[in-house]
Design an enzyme around this catalytic site. Structure first.
Site, mmCIF file in Angstrom:
data_model
loop_
_atom_site.group_PDB
_atom_site.id
_atom_site.type_symbol
_atom_site.label_atom_id
_atom_site.label_comp_id
_atom_site.label_asym_id
_atom_site.label_seq_id
_atom_site.Cartn_x
_atom_site.Cartn_y
_atom_site.Cartn_z
ATOM 1 N N ASP A 1 1.007 -1.168 -0.071
ATOM 2 C CA ASP A 1 -0.068 0.095 0.124
ATOM 3 C C ASP A 1 1.422 1.305 -0.256
ATOM 4 O OD1 ASP A 1 -1.408 2.603 0.812
ATOM 5 O OD2 ASP A 1 -2.531 1.451 2.540
ATOM 6 N N TYR B 1 -10.516 14.471 -5.308
ATOM 7 C CA TYR B 1 -9.409 14.143 -5.479
ATOM 8 C C TYR B 1 -8.846 15.150 -6.085
ATOM 9 C CZ TYR B 1 -8.597 11.619 -10.049
ATOM 10 O OH TYR B 1 -7.928 11.497 -10.594
#
Ligand code: NAD
Length: 263
Positions: free
Chosen positions: A68, A161
């Site tokens: 990750d 985002y």
């Protein structure tokens, strides 16, 4: 000879979130075809293995690694594994990115934090792991992946985002200043509307089946070139910025958007 011969490239977010060609997977294959050895890193092991498999099918070398990008310890372990395998890392393509649609009053704080962590803090984590190695090797290149959402409103609220993708650009500009004396170049590709499985799935979720074709046609008409881009067209821009052909280019952005931003 091949443009990236002898270079080892870590593609972070190498897989695809659905079947088909994502930017990361197309980049793995494109860079490998130009001579690079690939570290295909993804949080999803099956996605990393799929990308590595495609590289091998194309005649290249790839090592799948699960990590990750938001987890500093996991990234340290991944970099150690990759160095153990290849002995060096010359290029980072920081491609992992997530988002969630919503404006200021819709987004959960936990989602906001996770998006900033995966899209932005991951750059800090990877850069401070890799820059010392690149410096010791005499140089390197980092290519970050932003989005046109990071520079303009794209027609629907995608706040977390969009803010994260603006930060990606500025992180790269700042890191470029920091690392220029070390021969480490840092640049950003800014993809526009790219035909990837993730985007296809998002659009399919937003429109009724009958309206989908019309929605797709309207989207294509938005773009001066009259079509979406392909992940391969983004990958070619990454390959250029990663290569020695871009030896005097640092701290800048390459838009891959068919003219959309200039419209
Ligand atoms: P995608 O979303 O289909 O795949 C991304 C890959 O990243 C997946 O395999 C996923 O497992 C992996 N990933 C997600 N979170 C991760 C994490 N925390 N650690 C490690 N891996 C992780 O790919 P895409 O749509 O091609 O997007 C790739 C990049 O390009 C993203 O940064 C995205 O924001 C950017 N981008 C895409 C488009 C587009 O049109 N598709 C446009 C502009 C920018």
């Amino acid at each position: 000879g091949a443009r990236l011969a002898g270079k080892v490239v870590l593609v972070a977010g190498a897989g695809s979130s659905a079947a088909g060609w994502s930017i990361g997977k197309a980049s793995c294959v494109t860079l490998a075809r130009q001579g690079a050895a690939i570290i295909a890193l993804d949080a999803d092991l099956a996605a990393a293995e799929d990308a590595a498999h495609e590289v091998e099918r194309a005649g290249g070398k790839a090592l799948p690694v699960q990590a990750d990008v938001a987890d500093a310890d996991a990234m340290q372990a991944a970099v150690d594994t990759a160095r153990g395998h290849y002995g060096r890392i010359d290029v980072l393509q920081a491609n992992a990115g997530i988002g969630k649609v919503g404006g200021p009053e819709d987004i959960d704080l936990a989602d906001w934090d996770r998006i900033q962590r995966v899209n932005v803090t991951s750059l800090l984590i990877a850069t401070r792991l890799l820059a010392p190695l690149m410096r010791a090797q005499g140089g390197g290149a980092i290519v970050t992946v932003s989005s046109i959402a990071g520079i303009r409103y794209t027609g629907y609220p995608h706040l977390a985002y969009s803010v994260s993708k603006a930060a990606v650009i500025h992180f790269a500009r700042m890191a470029a200043q920091q690392y220029a004396p070390d021969g480490i170049r840092v640049n950003t590709v800014i993809p526009g509307l790219i035909d990837t499985p993730r985007v296809a799935r998002n659009v399919a979720g937003m429109f009724a089946k009958d309206d989908l074709e019309a929605a797709r046609a309207a989207r294509d008409r938005q773009v001066p070139m009259g079509r979406m881009g392909t992940p391969w067209e983004v990958a070619n821009a990454v390959a250029f910025l990663a290569s020695d052909e871009a030896s005097y280019i640092t701290g800048t952005e390459l838009l891959v958007d068919g003219g959309l931003t200039g419209k």
